[in-house]
Structures are given as structure tokens and as C-alpha cells.
Design an enzyme around this catalytic site. Structure first.
Site, PDB file in Angstrom:
ATOM      1  N   LYS A   1      23.671   4.388 -30.493  1.00  8.41           N
ATOM      2  CA  LYS A   1      23.559   4.818 -29.185  1.00  8.41           C
ATOM      3  C   LYS A   1      21.961   5.012 -28.347  1.00  8.41           C
ATOM      4  CE  LYS A   1      27.120   6.958 -27.036  1.00  8.41           C
ATOM      5  NZ  LYS A   1      27.518   5.745 -26.718  1.00  8.41           N
TER       6      LYS A   1
ATOM      7  N   TYR B   1      32.230   6.846 -26.169  1.00 10.63           N
ATOM      8  CA  TYR B   1      31.635   5.594 -26.895  1.00 10.63           C
ATOM      9  C   TYR B   1      30.928   4.846 -25.421  1.00 10.63           C
ATOM     10  CZ  TYR B   1      31.003   2.102 -30.264  1.00 10.63           C
ATOM     11  OH  TYR B   1      30.530   0.574 -31.063  1.00 10.63           O
TER      12      TYR B   1
ATOM     13  N   PRO C   1      22.310   5.600 -35.976  1.00  6.43           N
ATOM     14  CA  PRO C   1      22.873   4.594 -35.505  1.00  6.43           C
ATOM     15  C   PRO C   1      24.230   4.175 -35.122  1.00  6.43           C
ATOM     16  CG  PRO C   1      21.858   3.808 -37.567  1.00  6.43           C
ATOM     17  CD  PRO C   1      21.568   5.253 -37.203  1.00  6.43           C
TER      18      PRO C   1
ATOM     19  N   HIS D   1      33.390  -6.003 -24.309  1.00  7.40           N
ATOM     20  CA  HIS D   1      34.747  -5.438 -25.092  1.00  7.40           C
ATOM     21  C   HIS D   1      35.467  -4.784 -23.867  1.00  7.40           C
ATOM     22  CE1 HIS D   1      32.669  -7.059 -29.515  1.00  7.40           C
ATOM     23  NE2 HIS D   1      32.916  -8.140 -28.416  1.00  7.40           N
TER      24      HIS D   1
ATOM     25  N   TYR E   1      34.752  -0.723 -37.110  1.00  4.57           N
ATOM     26  CA  TYR E   1      33.576   0.922 -37.657  1.00  4.57           C
ATOM     27  C   TYR E   1      34.892   0.976 -39.166  1.00  4.57           C
ATOM     28  CZ  TYR E   1      30.588   1.939 -34.310  1.00  4.57           C
ATOM     29  OH  TYR E   1      29.231   1.226 -33.126  1.00  4.57           O
TER      30      TYR E   1
HETATM   31  P1  FAD Z   1      10.881   0.710 -29.399  1.00  4.84           P
HETATM   32  O1  FAD Z   1      11.801   0.374 -29.404  1.00  4.84           O
HETATM   33  O2  FAD Z   1      10.559   1.819 -30.015  1.00  4.84           O
HETATM   34  O3  FAD Z   1       9.558   0.837 -28.422  1.00  4.84           O
HETATM   35  C1  FAD Z   1       8.536   1.636 -28.714  1.00  4.84           C
HETATM   36  C2  FAD Z   1       7.093   0.403 -28.466  1.00  4.84           C
HETATM   37  O4  FAD Z   1       6.823   1.270 -28.022  1.00  4.84           O
HETATM   38  C3  FAD Z   1       7.884  -0.604 -29.233  1.00  4.84           C
HETATM   39  O5  FAD Z   1       7.401  -1.662 -29.137  1.00  4.84           O
HETATM   40  C4  FAD Z   1       5.938  -0.384 -29.945  1.00  4.84           C
HETATM   41  O6  FAD Z   1       5.731  -1.339 -30.637  1.00  4.84           O
HETATM   42  C5  FAD Z   1       5.309   0.535 -29.221  1.00  4.84           C
HETATM   43  N1  FAD Z   1       4.401   0.926 -30.018  1.00  4.84           N
HETATM   44  C6  FAD Z   1       4.563   2.041 -31.150  1.00  4.84           C
HETATM   45  N2  FAD Z   1       3.191   2.837 -30.600  1.00  4.84           N
HETATM   46  C7  FAD Z   1       2.316   2.493 -30.030  1.00  4.84           C
HETATM   47  C8  FAD Z   1       1.006   2.409 -29.795  1.00  4.84           C
HETATM   48  N3  FAD Z   1       0.074   3.442 -30.196  1.00  4.84           N
HETATM   49  N4  FAD Z   1       0.729   1.287 -28.576  1.00  4.84           N
HETATM   50  C9  FAD Z   1       0.868   1.447 -27.827  1.00  4.84           C
HETATM   51  N5  FAD Z   1       2.295   0.374 -28.258  1.00  4.84           N
HETATM   52  C10 FAD Z   1       2.739   1.340 -28.938  1.00  4.84           C
HETATM   53  N6  FAD Z   1      20.972   1.844 -30.535  1.00  4.84           N
HETATM   54  C11 FAD Z   1      21.612   1.362 -29.323  1.00  4.84           C
HETATM   55  O7  FAD Z   1      22.071   2.027 -27.917  1.00  4.84           O
HETATM   56  N7  FAD Z   1      22.714   0.993 -29.614  1.00  4.84           N
HETATM   57  C12 FAD Z   1      22.719  -0.087 -30.376  1.00  4.84           C
HETATM   58  O8  FAD Z   1      23.250  -0.212 -31.644  1.00  4.84           O
HETATM   59  C13 FAD Z   1      21.658   0.363 -31.292  1.00  4.84           C
HETATM   60  N8  FAD Z   1      21.497  -0.468 -32.904  1.00  4.84           N
HETATM   61  C14 FAD Z   1      20.684  -0.111 -33.741  1.00  4.84           C
HETATM   62  C15 FAD Z   1      20.436  -0.885 -35.092  1.00  4.84           C
HETATM   63  C16 FAD Z   1      19.874  -0.206 -35.603  1.00  4.84           C
HETATM   64  C17 FAD Z   1      19.031  -0.983 -36.956  1.00  4.84           C
HETATM   65  C18 FAD Z   1      17.744  -0.125 -35.216  1.00  4.84           C
HETATM   66  C19 FAD Z   1      16.653  -0.026 -35.973  1.00  4.84           C
HETATM   67  C20 FAD Z   1      18.647   0.858 -33.988  1.00  4.84           C
HETATM   68  C21 FAD Z   1      19.269   0.586 -33.102  1.00  4.84           C
HETATM   69  N9  FAD Z   1      19.745   1.410 -32.301  1.00  4.84           N
HETATM   70  C22 FAD Z   1      20.043   1.585 -31.425  1.00  4.84           C
HETATM   71  C23 FAD Z   1      18.895   2.177 -32.081  1.00  4.84           C
HETATM   72  C24 FAD Z   1      17.416   1.346 -30.353  1.00  4.84           C
HETATM   73  O9  FAD Z   1      17.035  -0.011 -31.447  1.00  4.84           O
HETATM   74  C25 FAD Z   1      16.472   1.886 -29.971  1.00  4.84           C
HETATM   75  O10 FAD Z   1      16.482   3.448 -29.842  1.00  4.84           O
HETATM   76  C26 FAD Z   1      15.194   1.531 -28.968  1.00  4.84           C
HETATM   77  O11 FAD Z   1      15.066   0.982 -29.922  1.00  4.84           O
HETATM   78  C27 FAD Z   1      14.704   2.959 -28.417  1.00  4.84           C
HETATM   79  O12 FAD Z   1      13.418   2.307 -27.421  1.00  4.84           O
HETATM   80  P2  FAD Z   1      12.164   2.503 -27.334  1.00  4.84           P
HETATM   81  O13 FAD Z   1      11.496   2.115 -25.933  1.00  4.84           O
HETATM   82  O14 FAD Z   1      12.661   4.160 -26.964  1.00  4.84           O
HETATM   83  O15 FAD Z   1      11.424   2.693 -28.172  1.00  4.84           O
HETATM   84  C1  DHB Z   2      25.434  -2.519 -33.670  1.00  6.29           C
HETATM   85  C2  DHB Z   2      24.637  -1.212 -34.147  1.00  6.29           C
HETATM   86  C3  DHB Z   2      25.585   0.076 -33.758  1.00  6.29           C
HETATM   87  O1  DHB Z   2      24.826   0.577 -34.614  1.00  6.29           O
HETATM   88  C4  DHB Z   2      26.599   0.346 -33.499  1.00  6.29           C
HETATM   89  O2  DHB Z   2      27.247   1.171 -33.591  1.00  6.29           O
HETATM   90  C5  DHB Z   2      27.569  -0.841 -33.121  1.00  6.29           C
HETATM   91  C6  DHB Z   2      27.080  -2.280 -33.174  1.00  6.29           C
HETATM   92  C7  DHB Z   2      24.817  -3.439 -33.264  1.00  6.29           C
HETATM   93  O3  DHB Z   2      23.765  -3.926 -34.019  1.00  6.29           O
HETATM   94  O4  DHB Z   2      26.037  -4.468 -33.026  1.00  6.29           O
END
Ligand code: FAD
Ligand code: DHB
Length: 392
Positions: free
Chosen positions: A298, A386, A294, A72, A202
Site C-alpha cells: 500500500k 487490495y 508492506p 493481474h 501470500y
Molecule cells: P520515498 O520513496 O521514500 O521518497 C522520498 C525521497 O526523498 C527519496 O528519494 C529520498 O532520497 C528523498 N529525501 C529524503 N530526505 C531528503 C532530504 N533531506 N532532502 C532531499 N531529499 C530527501 N508500496 C506499495 O504501494 N506497493 C508495494 O508493493 C510496496 N512494496 C514495498 C517493498 C519494499 C521492500 C519497501 C521498502 C517498500 C515497499 N512499499 C510498497 C512502500 C513504498 O516503497 C513507499 O511507501 C514509497 O516509496 C513512498 O513514497 P514517498 O515518495 O512518500 O517516499
Molecule cells: C510486492 C510487495 C508487497 O509489499 C506486496 O504486498 C506484494 C508485492 C512486490 O514487491 O512485488
């Protein structure tokens, strides 16, 4: 069991760290509480910054991303029924974002780790970390078969997300936590419907924020601002579509295409940062150390930026005995994390309705949207944040 780096959590942070360490010739073991199927299907983020995409390609895990990701070059902001485009690529000297679901990133990383002989222990239960102030910290856990196990490590990476155990294993006095909760949440859906336009939208609307996104040429991703702790039972499919139509339909008749709802979920909105991100030989990365609301997409990208720094810092210490980067890990990551926190807070504040907003606040928000979408200086600032700030 013994390894150089014990990693708790197989999310984007933990798996990417394990992959980057492997490329440096450093051994790691990843412990994940959930099953492989669960983490490979968990629906979450979808927007990859330029730096995340570059890192995946440069480290040999970008093939499917390049084939299936949707490149995009812009996004749109919609208010008062009209859409205004932000030309990300033109404003940033050629950068872009890629739509590629987080669980696809997870699949690619797991496949690469398994192919390289990497060890990921899924369904590792009751993980606890010990002796992080010593030279040989340990992780205790129960194997999927219920056996008590101990992993001896040189370092531990706490990549276990917001609900993980690593952050809370640090003594309270050693950490400062900074938090902001927002008085709303997002209701997100995946729908079997072709995206009605090519770029993300948005939308600011007096009834609340809405976001149009996508996952593939056949699947649309949509979000609605809703009450915090909203009960999904209050949102039958018809109500969701009606609310989306009300908030998103533009003066030119544009509205998202509708189709079967494949998945629904509620996401809390919170900003949180822990300082420092390290304690002894335990290093926190990703959501374990910070959460952003969200808006702005980021969280995943910030998690990848953390482990990019951590992998380099661990490699400098383990391979060359240089500890300067490791000592500065937290400082380097927090500088970027707070800028990302600021951007996510700003996007959230500009685009959402707050419960105590007055007519003054709403007019100020509209003036800000008008300014941001017409001033080249403001557009450039939005665009460079962004597509992603430099990794370090
Ligand atoms: P996580 O993905 O949470 O991974 C942590 C892992 O640790 C998990 O698999 C969990 O099961 C495991 N765990 C937890 N506790 C334990 C334990 N005690 N022992 C062993 N394992 C454990 N971010 C973006 O950059 N762009 C987006 O578009 C975006 N959109 C989002 C939309 C939604 C609906 C949501 C919910 C989040 C979004 N985010 C987005 C945020 C993004 O998903 C998270 O910031 C990202 O998953 C962080 O990665 P992480 O590896 O730090 O943690
Ligand atoms: C999506 C999630 C977001 O938080 C955002 O700002 C843009 C797109 C997505 O899940 O596609």
C-alpha cells in the site's frame, strides 16, 4: 531562487506532485538528496492499485506502464500447503492491479518532468525548511557543487520519506504521532528466474510468512519473514532458497523457480501516522506522514493518493483563491490513510507468525484464512481494499 511550490524529495510523492501541479499550470522545484541514477535504480514496491494506474494513464505518463506492466486479475492465499484464489476483478466489478516496479514509475515521472522543462535538483544536500508559518516559506540547501542556496516558495511539500527532515521541522507540540512496530522484518530478493505462476501468492506457514511476486516474465520477487534487524550476512543464497522452498512448496508440488539472486534487502515492519499532515504552509505527503507495513502493497499507492489531494487543493487555492480544500488536506488524507493502515495491519496479523503466538493464535489465524477465502463477504472486503479504496 523562487518557485510556487518547493518540493523536498523525488520519490513517487514528490515527483507525482510536481507532475500534477505542472498540469494545473503551477510551477514547482523538486530537491532530492540522492543522484538521479540512485533514485532510478532503488528497488522497492511493485504493486500498483487501479487508481494509481488510472492516474498515470489519465495524466499522460502511462504508455510504458501499459506496454510493460503486468495486469493481474487475482491473488492467491496459501496455507496448509494449499492455494486459494481471490478473484479481484470479479469481486470488485472489473478492477485489477498492475505489477510495475516503483523505480520504473520514478523513471517515467522524471522523464516527463524533464521533458516539460521541470526542475529537479538532484544531490541537493542538507535541506532545511524555514518560516512555514509565514506567507513565504524557504528551503535552504547546498547545491551539488557545495554552494549554499535558498529557494523561496509560496508552499512547501514535504515528500522526503520516512527519514526526511520536513516532519521533524514541525514543533513537537504541534503533532501527534501514532506508531506500531512489528516484531519481524522482511528479507526480499530479486531472482533471475521466470515467475513459476502468473499471480502473487501470500503464504502463511508455521515458520513464517512468505510472498511470491514478480517484476517481469524473467524476474521473480520473493520475500521471507525474518527476525527484526536481521543481518543479511546470515542469509547466504542457499539458505534463502531452502527456506523459501520449505515455506512455499504446495501439496501439488508448486514451488517458485530458482535462479541467480540479483538483489537482497531487509525491510522493517512498522505502522506510523502523524497528525495533522500540515503545519502552516508545509504539507507532508507519502512516507513522510505515514508508513504502513508492506503486507498488502500500500505505501506507494497511499503516497500517490495524498498528492492527488494536495495538487487539487493547491490548485484551488492558487488559481481560484479557495482555501477550503487546503485547510482540509490533512483530514481528507488521514481518513484514507487510517483505512489503509487498518488493512495493512490486518493482512500482516493474519499472515505472520508472532513470537508469543500460542496454539490458540495459530488455529485462529488458520480459521481466519479459511473464512476469508470462502466467504463472499470477506473476499469482497479483501478485494476492494487490495485493488485500492477510492482516491478520496
Ligand atoms: P520515498 O520513496 O521514500 O521518497 C522520498 C525521497 O526523498 C527519496 O528519494 C529520498 O532520497 C528523498 N529525501 C529524503 N530526505 C531528503 C532530504 N533531506 N532532502 C532531499 N531529499 C530527501 N508500496 C506499495 O504501494 N506497493 C508495494 O508493493 C510496496 N512494496 C514495498 C517493498 C519494499 C521492500 C519497501 C521498502 C517498500 C515497499 N512499499 C510498497 C512502500 C513504498 O516503497 C513507499 O511507501 C514509497 O516509496 C513512498 O513514497 P514517498 O515518495 O512518500 O517516499
Ligand atoms: C510486492 C510487495 C508487497 O509489499 C506486496 O504486498 C506484494 C508485492 C512486490 O514487491 O512485488
Amino acid at each position: 531562487m523562487r518557485t510556487q511550490v518547493g518540493i523536498v524529495g523525488a520519490g513517487p510523492a514528490g515527483l507525482m506532485l510536481s507532475h500534477l501541479l505542472h498540469l494545473e499550470g503551477i510551477e514547482s522545484v523538486v530537491l532530492e538528496a540522492r543522484s538521479r541514477k540512485y533514485v532510478e535504480e532503488r528497488v522497492r514496491a511493485g504493486v500498483l492499485e487501479q487508481g494509481t494506474v488510472d492516474l498515470m494513464i489519465d495524466t499522460g505518463i502511462g504508455d510504458r506502464l501499459q506496454r510493460e506492466g503486468l495486469l493481474h486479475h487475482g491473488i492467491e492465499l496459501s496455507f496448509l500447503g494449499r492455494r486459494r484464489r481471490v478473484d479481484l476483478t470479479e469481486l470488485t466489478g472489473g478492477k485489477s492491479i498492475t505489477i510495475y516496479a516503483q523505480h520504473e514509475v520514478i523513471r517515467d515521472l522524471i522523464r516527463a518532468r524533464v521533458a516539460a522543462g521541470g526542475q529537479i535538483i538532484f544531490e541537493a544536500d542538507q535541506a532545511t525548511v524555514h518560516d512555514v508559518n509565514s506567507a513565504s516559506p524557504r528551503i535552504r540547501f547546498r547545491s551539488p557543487e557545495g554552494q549554499a542556496c535558498e529557494l523561496k516558495c509560496d508552499f512547501i511539500a514535504g515528500c522526503d520519506g520516512w527519514h526526511g527532515v520536513c516532519r521533524s521541522s514541525i514543533p513537537e507540540g504541534a503533532l501527534a504521532c501514532y506508531e506500531r512496530t512489528y516484531p519481524f522484518a522482511w528479507l526480499g530478493i530479486l531472482a533471475q528466474a521466470a515467475p513459476a505462476t502468473e499471480e502473487l501468492i501470500y503464504t502463511y506457514h508455521p515458520r513464517g510468512f512468505a510472498l511470491f511476486s514478480m517484476r517481469s516474465p524473467e524476474v521473480t520477487r520473493l520475500y521471507l519473514q525474518c527476525a527484526p534487524e536481521e543481518d543479511l550476512a546470515n542469509w547466504p543464497d542457499d539458505r534463502i532458497w531452502e527456506e523459501l522452498r520449505t515455506r512455499m512448496t504446495c501439496a501439488d508440488g508448486w514451488a517458485p523457480n530458482e535462479g541467480e539472486i540479483l538483489q537482497k534487502g531487509i525491510t522493517d515492519m512498522r505502522g506510523f501516522v502523524v497528525e495533522p499532515m500540515q503545519h502552516g504552509r508545509l504539507f507532508l505527503a507519502g512516507d513522510a506522514a505515514h508508513i504502513v507495513p508492506p503486507t498488502g502493497a500500500k505505501g506507494l499507492n497511499l503516497a500517490i493518493a495524498d498528492v492527488h489531494v494536495l495538487a487539487r487543493a493547491l490548485a484551488a487555492f492558487i488559481k481560484q483563491g479557495r482555501r477550503e480544500l487546503l485547510d482540509r488536506y490533512s483530514e481528507i488524507c488521514l481518513r484514507r490513510a487510517w483505512k489503509v493502515q487498518r488493512f495493512s495491519w490486518w493482512m500482516t496479523s493474519m499472515l505472520h507468525c508472532f513470537p508469543d503466538d500460542s496454539g490458540f493464535d495459530r488455529r485462529r489465524q488458520l480459521a481466519e484464512l479459511d473464512y476469508v477465502t470462502t466467504s463472499r463477504a470477506a473476499l469482497t472486503s479483501l478485494a476492494e481494499n487490495y485493488v485500492g479504496l477510492p482516491m478520496e
